[in-house]
Write an enzyme that holds these catalytic residues in place. Sequence first.
Site, mmCIF file in Angstrom:
data_model
loop_
_atom_site.group_PDB
_atom_site.id
_atom_site.type_symbol
_atom_site.label_atom_id
_atom_site.label_comp_id
_atom_site.label_asym_id
_atom_site.label_seq_id
_atom_site.Cartn_x
_atom_site.Cartn_y
_atom_site.Cartn_z
ATOM 1 N N ASN A 36 4.142 30.256 74.144
ATOM 2 C CA ASN A 36 4.884 31.209 74.983
ATOM 3 C C ASN A 36 4.118 31.520 76.268
ATOM 4 O OD1 ASN A 36 7.226 32.762 75.398
ATOM 5 N ND2 ASN A 36 6.125 34.625 74.851
ATOM 6 N N LYS A 86 6.651 37.286 69.454
ATOM 7 C CA LYS A 86 6.915 38.718 69.689
ATOM 8 C C LYS A 86 8.372 39.082 69.977
ATOM 9 C CE LYS A 86 6.254 38.690 74.643
ATOM 10 N NZ LYS A 86 5.857 39.382 75.838
ATOM 11 N N SER A 126 1.522 47.657 67.548
ATOM 12 C CA SER A 126 2.635 48.119 68.376
ATOM 13 C C SER A 126 3.118 49.486 67.920
ATOM 14 C CB SER A 126 3.766 47.094 68.228
ATOM 15 O OG SER A 126 4.957 47.580 68.775
ATOM 16 N N TYR A 153 9.607 40.945 62.899
ATOM 17 C CA TYR A 153 8.489 41.067 63.847
ATOM 18 C C TYR A 153 7.731 42.364 63.597
ATOM 19 C CZ TYR A 153 5.907 42.420 67.971
ATOM 20 O OH TYR A 153 4.899 42.866 68.791
ATOM 21 N N LYS A 157 3.587 43.310 62.114
ATOM 22 C CA LYS A 157 2.535 44.201 62.648
ATOM 23 C C LYS A 157 2.033 45.127 61.537
ATOM 24 C CE LYS A 157 2.377 42.507 66.698
ATOM 25 N NZ LYS A 157 1.257 41.633 67.017
ATOM 26 N N GLU A 300 21.843 47.590 69.182
ATOM 27 C CA GLU A 300 21.543 47.805 67.766
ATOM 28 C C GLU A 300 20.035 47.858 67.536
ATOM 29 O OE1 GLU A 300 23.378 44.898 65.176
ATOM 30 O OE2 GLU A 300 22.156 45.697 63.528
#
Length: 343
Positions: A36, A86, A126, A153, A157, A300
């Site tokens: 990425n 991410k 996060s 995701y 974390k 959402e």
Amino acid sequence: MARILVTGGTGYIGSHTVVELMQQGYEVIIVDNLSNSNIDVLDGIEAIVGKRPTFENIDCTNYVDMDRLFSRYQPIDGVIHFAASKAVGESVEKPLMYYRNNIGSLVTLLELMKTYQVPNIVFSSSCTVYGQPDAQHLPVDESAPIQKALSPYGNTKQVNEDIIRDAAHADANLHATILRYFNPIGAHPSAMIGELPNGVPNNLLPFVTQTAAGLRQELKVFGDDYNTPDGSCIRDYIYVVDLAKAHVKAVERMLIVPEREQVETFNLGTGRGLSVLEIVRDFMEATGVKVPYTIVGRREGDIEQVWANPKYANEVLGWKADTPVKEVLLSAWKWEKRLRNIV
Ligand code: NAD
Ligand code: WQD
């Protein structure tokens, strides 16, 4: 000077952190598989710092390649682990890919850190771990309850934080700093590095700058019927350069304060919440460029409002995110203009 392994170091937050580390004299080894990010980021870093960081194109989940790397660059004094997938929506579509990448990378790293006696890790977590804090926990500090993740995701974390705590519990030599980022935005003031979103941006700021640049017709503001002063959602937008500097402080502390707790967790935010509409207004005021927008329905899974209480990081790390938001928004615009060759 200490040698720091930076996984995901050509990514958005990683590249800004590499710049700050190198400017403080740290020796940096970047590991990134460019899934990425782009190799040209190294040119940007070199243009800013005047020196090219060491770079290894390796997948952090590949134990054999990572073993070779640790062996080659010993002694490594500490690791900053940014490498992860991410995109929240993509994680719902491809949960196993997210678990393999985000969990596999960390486990591989921790195993090799033990083998090669690397005692320190800084981990990118996060604010997503807090979900929607209730009113009594706003602004949110590190003691606020962790809530069930809304996406794979987000869950990676939470699980990664648990893995770090369990590994530290079992190994007194391992020290970890968990950094919970709020919403990083902006680009280096030189516009040599910045955020490179893939395809249509999901995040607010890249969508705003791309709309200002004419790539998108209009911004869709997801909801104005929330229980907030102007009805749009509130976040704590933190300048990526301020965030990068917090990593340097965390590394410094890691290296020179041996009596700290084995696992320390810090919220990294400004302490100030801004609404989507305030960001759009501030962007237009700062740049003088119009951003057409319409209000549409809620997205959402969006959290209504969350912003940080960064007191613990302010006091213990001796760090503060204090770049004025309009300066931050201008840096994002300067970067977008450079990407699109707009004068
Ligand atoms: P990014 O995608 O720009 O950077 C991540 C980098 O890791 C990329 O360069 C990618 O190529 C690399 N990478 C991914 N998987 C890899 C692997 N298996 N091996 C080697 N390299 C790999 O993302 P970012 O915004 O810079 O985020 C950095 C970290 O901060 C991530 O862990 C992310 O989850 C976390 N985080 C980001 C935000 C945000 O809003 N940007 C907020 C909170 C936390
Ligand atoms: C910010 C606000 C949107 C786009 C996500 C992840 C989170 C973290 C950061 C890593 C929200 C609104 C957005 C648009 C809009 N990443 N918005 N129109 O949702 O706070 O967090 O990125 O850990 O895990 O969930 O950030 O930038 O997507 O949205 O109105 O086109 O902007 O509704 O209120 P978010 P965001």
